[in-house]
Design a protein around this motif. Sequence first.
Motif, PDB file in Angstrom:
ATOM      1  N   THR A   1     -12.547   0.448   1.676  1.00  0.00           N
ATOM      2  CA  THR A   1     -11.774  -0.781   1.535  1.00  0.00           C
ATOM      3  C   THR A   1     -11.627  -1.223   0.083  1.00  0.00           C
ATOM      4  N   LYS A   2     -12.709  -1.205  -0.678  1.00  0.00           N
ATOM      5  CA  LYS A   2     -12.608  -1.634  -2.084  1.00  0.00           C
ATOM      6  C   LYS A   2     -11.655  -0.742  -2.863  1.00  0.00           C
ATOM      7  N   GLN A   3     -11.780   0.566  -2.675  1.00  0.00           N
ATOM      8  CA  GLN A   3     -10.923   1.505  -3.389  1.00  0.00           C
ATOM      9  C   GLN A   3      -9.470   1.388  -2.942  1.00  0.00           C
ATOM     10  N   THR A   4      -9.264   1.139  -1.657  1.00  0.00           N
ATOM     11  CA  THR A   4      -7.905   0.963  -1.129  1.00  0.00           C
ATOM     12  C   THR A   4      -7.259  -0.279  -1.741  1.00  0.00           C
ATOM     13  N   MET A   5      -8.020  -1.356  -1.839  1.00  0.00           N
ATOM     14  CA  MET A   5      -7.472  -2.585  -2.425  1.00  0.00           C
ATOM     15  C   MET A   5      -7.114  -2.379  -3.897  1.00  0.00           C
ATOM     16  N   LYS A   6      -7.962  -1.638  -4.624  1.00  0.00           N
ATOM     17  CA  LYS A   6      -7.652  -1.340  -6.032  1.00  0.00           C
ATOM     18  C   LYS A   6      -6.364  -0.531  -6.138  1.00  0.00           C
ATOM     19  N   ALA A   7      -6.210   0.444  -5.251  1.00  0.00           N
ATOM     20  CA  ALA A   7      -5.005   1.282  -5.267  1.00  0.00           C
ATOM     21  C   ALA A   7      -3.756   0.454  -4.969  1.00  0.00           C
ATOM     22  N   ILE A   8      -3.862  -0.492  -4.047  1.00  0.00           N
ATOM     23  CA  ILE A   8      -2.723  -1.354  -3.710  1.00  0.00           C
ATOM     24  C   ILE A   8      -2.321  -2.179  -4.926  1.00  0.00           C
ATOM     25  N   GLU A   9      -3.294  -2.677  -5.667  1.00  0.00           N
ATOM     26  CA  GLU A   9      -2.995  -3.460  -6.862  1.00  0.00           C
ATOM     27  C   GLU A   9      -2.251  -2.628  -7.905  1.00  0.00           C
ATOM     28  N   LYS A  10      -2.507  -1.330  -7.927  1.00  0.00           N
ATOM     29  CA  LYS A  10      -1.818  -0.437  -8.866  1.00  0.00           C
ATOM     30  C   LYS A  10      -0.454   0.001  -8.322  1.00  0.00           C
ATOM     31  N   GLN A  11      -0.157  -0.369  -7.085  1.00  0.00           N
ATOM     32  CA  GLN A  11       1.126  -0.116  -6.417  1.00  0.00           C
ATOM     33  C   GLN A  11       1.480   1.360  -6.287  1.00  0.00           C
ATOM     34  N   ASN A  12       0.553   2.164  -5.836  1.00  0.00           N
ATOM     35  CA  ASN A  12       0.862   3.556  -5.576  1.00  0.00           C
ATOM     36  C   ASN A  12       0.472   3.970  -4.158  1.00  0.00           C
ATOM     37  N   VAL A  13       0.463   3.009  -3.241  1.00  0.00           N
ATOM     38  CA  VAL A  13       0.060   3.247  -1.856  1.00  0.00           C
ATOM     39  C   VAL A  13       1.282   3.183  -0.950  1.00  0.00           C
ATOM     40  N   LYS A  14       1.397   4.174  -0.029  1.00  0.00           N
ATOM     41  CA  LYS A  14       2.529   4.117   0.893  1.00  0.00           C
ATOM     42  C   LYS A  14       2.138   3.721   2.315  1.00  0.00           C
ATOM     43  N   LEU A  15       0.862   3.899   2.684  1.00  0.00           N
ATOM     44  CA  LEU A  15       0.432   3.555   4.035  1.00  0.00           C
ATOM     45  C   LEU A  15      -1.068   3.299   4.045  1.00  0.00           C
ATOM     46  N   VAL A  16      -1.477   2.245   4.754  1.00  0.00           N
ATOM     47  CA  VAL A  16      -2.897   1.902   4.863  1.00  0.00           C
ATOM     48  C   VAL A  16      -3.326   2.057   6.322  1.00  0.00           C
ATOM     49  N   PHE A  17      -4.468   2.668   6.522  1.00  0.00           N
ATOM     50  CA  PHE A  17      -5.072   2.801   7.848  1.00  0.00           C
ATOM     51  C   PHE A  17      -6.270   1.866   7.918  1.00  0.00           C
ATOM     52  N   ILE A  18      -6.360   1.085   9.004  1.00  0.00           N
ATOM     53  CA  ILE A  18      -7.484   0.160   9.185  1.00  0.00           C
ATOM     54  C   ILE A  18      -8.100   0.391  10.561  1.00  0.00           C
ATOM     55  N   ALA A  19      -9.425   0.531  10.594  1.00  0.00           N
ATOM     56  CA  ALA A  19     -10.142   0.730  11.856  1.00  0.00           C
ATOM     57  C   ALA A  19     -10.240  -0.597  12.604  1.00  0.00           C
ATOM     58  N   MET A  20      -9.923  -0.558  13.889  1.00  0.00           N
ATOM     59  CA  MET A  20      -9.933  -1.780  14.700  1.00  0.00           C
ATOM     60  C   MET A  20     -11.337  -2.290  14.980  1.00  0.00           C
ATOM     61  N   ASP A  21     -12.351  -1.430  14.838  1.00  0.00           N
ATOM     62  CA  ASP A  21     -13.721  -1.880  15.102  1.00  0.00           C
ATOM     63  C   ASP A  21     -14.477  -2.266  13.826  1.00  0.00           C
ATOM     64  N   ALA A  22     -13.758  -2.329  12.715  1.00  0.00           N
ATOM     65  CA  ALA A  22     -14.390  -2.751  11.460  1.00  0.00           C
ATOM     66  C   ALA A  22     -14.618  -4.263  11.483  1.00  0.00           C
ATOM     67  N   GLU A  23     -15.596  -4.726  10.707  1.00  0.00           N
ATOM     68  CA  GLU A  23     -15.889  -6.157  10.656  1.00  0.00           C
ATOM     69  C   GLU A  23     -14.713  -6.921  10.065  1.00  0.00           C
ATOM     70  N   GLU A  24     -14.360  -8.009  10.703  1.00  0.00           N
ATOM     71  CA  GLU A  24     -13.215  -8.813  10.285  1.00  0.00           C
ATOM     72  C   GLU A  24     -13.329  -9.263   8.830  1.00  0.00           C
ATOM     73  N   LYS A  25     -14.543  -9.655   8.421  1.00  0.00           N
ATOM     74  CA  LYS A  25     -14.710 -10.165   7.048  1.00  0.00           C
ATOM     75  C   LYS A  25     -14.445  -9.080   6.000  1.00  0.00           C
ATOM     76  N   ILE A  26     -14.570  -7.825   6.398  1.00  0.00           N
ATOM     77  CA  ILE A  26     -14.312  -6.719   5.478  1.00  0.00           C
ATOM     78  C   ILE A  26     -12.827  -6.392   5.396  1.00  0.00           C
ATOM     79  N   ILE A  27     -12.162  -6.370   6.541  1.00  0.00           N
ATOM     80  CA  ILE A  27     -10.759  -5.940   6.552  1.00  0.00           C
ATOM     81  C   ILE A  27      -9.747  -7.070   6.396  1.00  0.00           C
ATOM     82  N   ALA A  28     -10.149  -8.319   6.639  1.00  0.00           N
ATOM     83  CA  ALA A  28      -9.194  -9.434   6.537  1.00  0.00           C
ATOM     84  C   ALA A  28      -8.536  -9.523   5.158  1.00  0.00           C
ATOM     85  N   PRO A  29      -9.289  -9.439   4.051  1.00  0.00           N
ATOM     86  CA  PRO A  29      -8.630  -9.499   2.739  1.00  0.00           C
ATOM     87  C   PRO A  29      -7.661  -8.334   2.518  1.00  0.00           C
TER      88      PRO A  29
END
Length: 81
Positions: free
Chosen positions: A15-43
């Motif tokens: 998640t941390k690395q994915t968020m950094k990549a999004i800020e750099k704007q080079n991401v085309k698709l994000v995968f999120i696990a439905m059983d992950a803790e809400e506080k981790i994936i909400a941001p």
Amino acid sequence: MALEALKNNRKIVGTKQTMKAIEKQNVKLVFIAMDAEEKIIAPLETLCEEKKIQVEKVETMHALGKACGIEVGTASACLLD
């Protein structure tokens, strides 16, 4: 795009690395696990919405980790452009 795309394409795992990549704007698709803790994936979900990045939900953290080629589960991962 299917989960299998993670196997053979450039990706970032975690998640941390994915968020950094999004800020750099080079991401085309994000995968999120439905059983992950809400506080981790909400941001991450909020950031994807703001940046208009497509999100694909995955059943479990274990399935997402396996698709990324790692032995442990992960809350999120992304495909890079």
